[in-house]
Design a protein around this motif. Structure first.
Motif, PDB file in Angstrom:
ATOM      1  N   LYS A  44       0.824  -1.221   0.000  1.00 51.49           N
ATOM      2  CA  LYS A  44       0.000   0.000   0.000  1.00 51.49           C
ATOM      3  C   LYS A  44       0.856   1.268   0.000  1.00 51.49           C
ATOM      4  CE  LYS A  44      -3.594  -2.172   2.803  1.00 51.49           C
ATOM      5  NZ  LYS A  44      -4.064  -2.245   4.198  1.00 51.49           N
ATOM      6  N   GLY A  45       2.168   1.111  -0.114  1.00 51.39           N
ATOM      7  CA  GLY A  45       3.042   2.282  -0.228  1.00 51.39           C
ATOM      8  C   GLY A  45       3.744   2.703   1.042  1.00 51.39           C
ATOM      9  N   TYR A  46       3.650   1.918   2.090  1.00 50.27           N
ATOM     10  CA  TYR A  46       4.372   2.252   3.328  1.00 50.27           C
ATOM     11  C   TYR A  46       5.861   1.895   3.174  1.00 50.27           C
ATOM     12  CZ  TYR A  46       0.042   3.028   5.901  1.00 50.27           C
ATOM     13  OH  TYR A  46      -1.150   3.533   6.347  1.00 50.27           O
ATOM     14  N   THR A  47       6.704   2.730   3.752  1.00 50.88           N
ATOM     15  CA  THR A  47       8.131   2.439   3.808  1.00 50.88           C
ATOM     16  C   THR A  47       8.422   1.827   5.163  1.00 50.88           C
ATOM     17  OG1 THR A  47       8.610   4.344   2.414  1.00 50.88           O
ATOM     18  CG2 THR A  47      10.445   3.471   3.721  1.00 50.88           C
ATOM     19  N   VAL A  48       9.072   0.669   5.165  1.00 49.32           N
ATOM     20  CA  VAL A  48       9.405   0.020   6.437  1.00 49.32           C
ATOM     21  C   VAL A  48      10.789   0.495   6.876  1.00 49.32           C
ATOM     22  CG1 VAL A  48       9.810  -2.176   7.622  1.00 49.32           C
ATOM     23  CG2 VAL A  48       8.023  -2.011   5.882  1.00 49.32           C
ATOM     24  N   ARG A  49      10.856   1.003   8.089  1.00 49.20           N
ATOM     25  CA  ARG A  49      12.138   1.471   8.627  1.00 49.20           C
ATOM     26  C   ARG A  49      13.075   0.285   8.850  1.00 49.20           C
ATOM     27  NH1 ARG A  49      13.615   5.741  12.670  1.00 49.20           N
ATOM     28  NH2 ARG A  49      15.836   5.396  12.937  1.00 49.20           N
TER      29      ARG A  49
ATOM     30  N   GLN B 155      18.906   3.105   4.026  1.00 49.62           N
ATOM     31  CA  GLN B 155      19.607   1.852   4.352  1.00 49.62           C
ATOM     32  C   GLN B 155      21.103   2.081   4.550  1.00 49.62           C
ATOM     33  OE1 GLN B 155      18.432  -1.009   1.384  1.00 49.62           O
ATOM     34  NE2 GLN B 155      16.378  -1.210   2.244  1.00 49.62           N
ATOM     35  N   THR B 156      21.655   3.045   3.788  1.00 50.20           N
ATOM     36  CA  THR B 156      23.083   3.348   3.944  1.00 50.20           C
ATOM     37  C   THR B 156      23.350   3.823   5.364  1.00 50.20           C
ATOM     38  OG1 THR B 156      23.132   4.055   1.633  1.00 50.20           O
ATOM     39  CG2 THR B 156      25.004   4.697   2.998  1.00 50.20           C
ATOM     40  N   GLN B 157      22.500   4.756   5.809  1.00 53.54           N
ATOM     41  CA  GLN B 157      22.674   5.286   7.163  1.00 53.54           C
ATOM     42  C   GLN B 157      22.483   4.171   8.207  1.00 53.54           C
ATOM     43  OE1 GLN B 157      19.794   7.864   9.107  1.00 53.54           O
ATOM     44  NE2 GLN B 157      21.331   9.460   9.236  1.00 53.54           N
ATOM     45  N   ALA B 158      21.459   3.344   7.986  1.00 56.63           N
ATOM     46  CA  ALA B 158      21.187   2.264   8.946  1.00 56.63           C
ATOM     47  C   ALA B 158      22.340   1.267   8.984  1.00 56.63           C
ATOM     48  CB  ALA B 158      19.886   1.558   8.577  1.00 56.63           C
ATOM     49  N   THR B 159      22.895   0.950   7.816  1.00 59.80           N
ATOM     50  CA  THR B 159      24.006  -0.008   7.752  1.00 59.80           C
ATOM     51  C   THR B 159      25.223   0.521   8.505  1.00 59.80           C
ATOM     52  OG1 THR B 159      23.262  -0.869   5.628  1.00 59.80           O
ATOM     53  CG2 THR B 159      25.585  -1.218   6.170  1.00 59.80           C
ATOM     54  N   VAL B 160      25.539   1.797   8.264  1.00 55.49           N
ATOM     55  CA  VAL B 160      26.724   2.374   8.918  1.00 55.49           C
ATOM     56  C   VAL B 160      26.536   2.406  10.434  1.00 55.49           C
ATOM     57  CG1 VAL B 160      27.978   4.555   9.250  1.00 55.49           C
ATOM     58  CG2 VAL B 160      27.601   3.659   6.962  1.00 55.49           C
ATOM     59  N   ARG B 161      25.340   2.816  10.868  1.00 54.86           N
ATOM     60  CA  ARG B 161      25.101   2.860  12.308  1.00 54.86           C
ATOM     61  C   ARG B 161      25.156   1.461  12.915  1.00 54.86           C
ATOM     62  NH1 ARG B 161      20.008   5.021  12.111  1.00 54.86           N
ATOM     63  NH2 ARG B 161      19.733   4.223  14.204  1.00 54.86           N
ATOM     64  N   ASP B 171      28.791   5.692  20.222  1.00 57.06           N
ATOM     65  CA  ASP B 171      28.889   7.160  20.192  1.00 57.06           C
ATOM     66  C   ASP B 171      29.007   7.658  18.759  1.00 57.06           C
ATOM     67  OD1 ASP B 171      28.724   7.340  22.909  1.00 57.06           O
ATOM     68  OD2 ASP B 171      30.889   7.396  23.230  1.00 57.06           O
ATOM     69  N   LEU B 172      29.780   6.926  17.970  1.00 60.16           N
ATOM     70  CA  LEU B 172      29.930   7.336  16.570  1.00 60.16           C
ATOM     71  C   LEU B 172      28.601   7.173  15.831  1.00 60.16           C
ATOM     72  CD1 LEU B 172      33.433   5.905  15.523  1.00 60.16           C
ATOM     73  CD2 LEU B 172      32.852   8.139  16.467  1.00 60.16           C
ATOM     74  N   ALA B 173      27.868   6.105  16.167  1.00 53.99           N
ATOM     75  CA  ALA B 173      26.558   5.887  15.541  1.00 53.99           C
ATOM     76  C   ALA B 173      25.632   7.058  15.862  1.00 53.99           C
ATOM     77  CB  ALA B 173      25.957   4.572  16.026  1.00 53.99           C
ATOM     78  N   GLN B 174      25.706   7.542  17.099  1.00 52.64           N
ATOM     79  CA  GLN B 174      24.899   8.711  17.480  1.00 52.64           C
ATOM     80  C   GLN B 174      25.310   9.937  16.668  1.00 52.64           C
ATOM     81  OE1 GLN B 174      22.252   9.223  19.211  1.00 52.64           O
ATOM     82  NE2 GLN B 174      22.060   7.126  19.912  1.00 52.64           N
ATOM     83  N   CYS B 175      26.620  10.057  16.417  1.00 53.09           N
ATOM     84  CA  CYS B 175      27.107  11.210  15.640  1.00 53.09           C
ATOM     85  C   CYS B 175      26.572  11.163  14.210  1.00 53.09           C
ATOM     86  CB  CYS B 175      28.646  11.239  15.628  1.00 53.09           C
ATOM     87  SG  CYS B 175      29.341  11.768  17.196  1.00 53.09           S
ATOM     88  N   VAL B 176      26.434   9.953  13.648  1.00 54.95           N
ATOM     89  CA  VAL B 176      25.855   9.819  12.302  1.00 54.95           C
ATOM     90  C   VAL B 176      24.419  10.359  12.329  1.00 54.95           C
ATOM     91  CG1 VAL B 176      25.079   8.173  10.542  1.00 54.95           C
ATOM     92  CG2 VAL B 176      27.311   7.865  11.630  1.00 54.95           C
ATOM     93  N   SER B 177      23.653   9.923  13.336  1.00 54.49           N
ATOM     94  CA  SER B 177      22.260  10.404  13.454  1.00 54.49           C
ATOM     95  C   SER B 177      22.221  11.918  13.646  1.00 54.49           C
ATOM     96  CB  SER B 177      21.565   9.739  14.642  1.00 54.49           C
ATOM     97  OG  SER B 177      21.441   8.365  14.422  1.00 54.49           O
TER      98      SER B 177
END
Lengths: 146, 276
Positions: A44-49, B155-161, B171-177
């Motif tokens: 339905k177009g939701y992006t999953v975090r 996903q890039t940001q999530a992967t790095v964190r 701490d570095l992961a927090q800095c990315v955010s």
């Protein structure tokens, strides 16, 4: 003497590692259930975090997670467990502690709640998994938005 | 769907929670949606606030009109540093810049940003996990799949964190955010102030999130806090938190501009350039 001691120790370590691995797999299973519940929403177009939250907790114990939500977005939270025959509850509350408008869906291993936040701000997600037979239960929460 | 690791605090928390709650006799009878009172909550309130990804904010802005996003894209000149704290802030900032470029549908900017993502990831020792995302970003751009580009930046940001947390560098992961949040806040405040409305300004109602970042910086080791940039960010965040203390979460144009200026100043410090 040393060798005789070593063998049971190695066996214990192997068993312990296997147990840890199994426990981890079960927690991952809870997450897998949330992803199954998410599939119709993705269509339905939701992006999953990509980030998700998981763990093990005593059956029935309530947990709360604080979350920044933005007015204008639709949010869906999926709570999953790997334990069978559980009552799975999840609700969303605004900063004044009032429940926000919600739509719910339930299945064997998941409970889904959809919210349309009336204001931008911090909300609290309260959830629990209650089992009749297990003292400890696994849980995982994923969320999506559009 | 790929499984990404949960935030670092949670695995620690899960064991702790189980041990904690296993030793506490609790009766859970209430089924539900009554009212949430943190002072009388018979459970565990996790201290962390979930930090939104930039696309959550940009998706709201999409619904509030069509800003001229091309005006918001900045040319990035990455400072020469080997300091991992600074590189982490820069990494988050670059990824958020990628989101702005996606909003503007600026292919050239996204390609340039993709290259910088790889460069900074290399300096952080994370080139391998990031390169597959960079390739997916390039592919999605070539296919005009803007939603796909957004997803890959997320996903890039999530992967790095996740990699940083796996390496016990939370701490570095927090800095990315934090770097990403500052860049996102600068662009959001810029867009709001150019076409101000009370509805749009409400997007800035994030005081608990700012509090979370302030606490994150406070908890960093003294050696990190001694970094002049971190000191300045800490002071800037305190100023933003003060500006966010508004009734009903609606921000005046003046407050919006004040938050924008603080964010711009901090971004300039991170990039070692002059603020606009």
């Amino acid at each position: 003497m040393k060798k005789a001691f070593l063998k049971p120790l190695l066996l214990c370590c192997t068993l312990w590692l296997a147990t840890v691995h199994l426990a981890q797999a079960t927690v991952d299973e809870a997450y897998d259930h949330t992803m199954e519940a998410a599939m119709p929403y993705v269509e339905k177009g939701y992006t999953v975090r990509q980030d998700y939250w998981n763990g093990e907790v005593e059956s029935g114990q309530k947990l709360a997670l604080r979350h920044q939500l933005f007015k204008g977005n639709d949010y869906v939270f999926w709570l999953g467990t790997a334990n069978e025959d559980c009552k799975i509850e999840i609700s969303v509350f605004d900063s004044k502690g009032q429940p926000v408008h919600m739509e719910r869906e339930e299945s064997d291993f998941t409970s889904t709640v959809r919210v349309n936040p009336p204001n931008t701000g911090t909300y609290t997600i309260v959830f629990s998994v209650t089992s009749k037979k297990d003292r400890g239960v696994t849980w995982a929460i994923s969320y999506g938005y559009r | 769907m790929k499984i990404f690791p949960a935030p670092s605090w949670m695995p620690h928390c899960s064991g702790l929670l189980f041990a904690l709650f296993a030793s506490i006799a609790t009766a859970q009878n209430s089924a539900g949606v009554e009212k949430f009172d943190p002072n009388n909550f018979p459970g565990f309130v996790m201290e962390e606030v979930v930090v939104p990804v930039p696309s959550e904010i940009f998706s709201v802005l999409d619904k509030l009109g069509e800003p001229n996003w091309k005006d918001e894209v900045n040319e990035l000149i990455i400072p020469n540093t080997s300091n991992r704290t600074e590189l982490s802030l820069i990494f988050g900032l670059i990824v958020a810049e990628g989101f702005v470029a996606v909003q503007a549908q600026d292919k050239q900017a996204i390609e340039d940003i993709g290259r910088e993502v790889i460069n900074v990831a290399r300096k952080l020792g994370l080139e391998k996990p990031v390169s597959r995302h960079a390739k997916s970003i390039t592919d999605a751009v070539q296919q005009d799949d803007w939603k796909g580009v957004r997803r890959e930046f997320d996903q890039t940001q999530a992967t790095v964190r996740a990699e940083m947390q796996r390496m016990k560098d939370s701490d570095l992961a927090q800095c990315v955010s934090l770097g990403g949040w500052l860049r996102g806040t600068a662009s959001v405040t810029s867009v709001i102030s150019k076409n101000y409305s009370a509805d749009r300004s409400e997007l800035l109602n994030q005081p608990n999130l700012v509090e979370h970042f302030i606490n994150s910086v406070t908890r960093m080791p003294q050696t990190t806090k001694n970094n002049q940039l971190i000191t300045a960010i800490s002071q800037g965040l305190t100023k933003i938190r003060s500006d966010m203390n508004v009734p009903r979460g609606v921000f005046s144009l003046e407050k919006t501009n004040s938050i924008r200026k603080t964010s711009d100043d901090l971004l300039a410090l991170i990039l070692k350039t002059k603020a606009n």
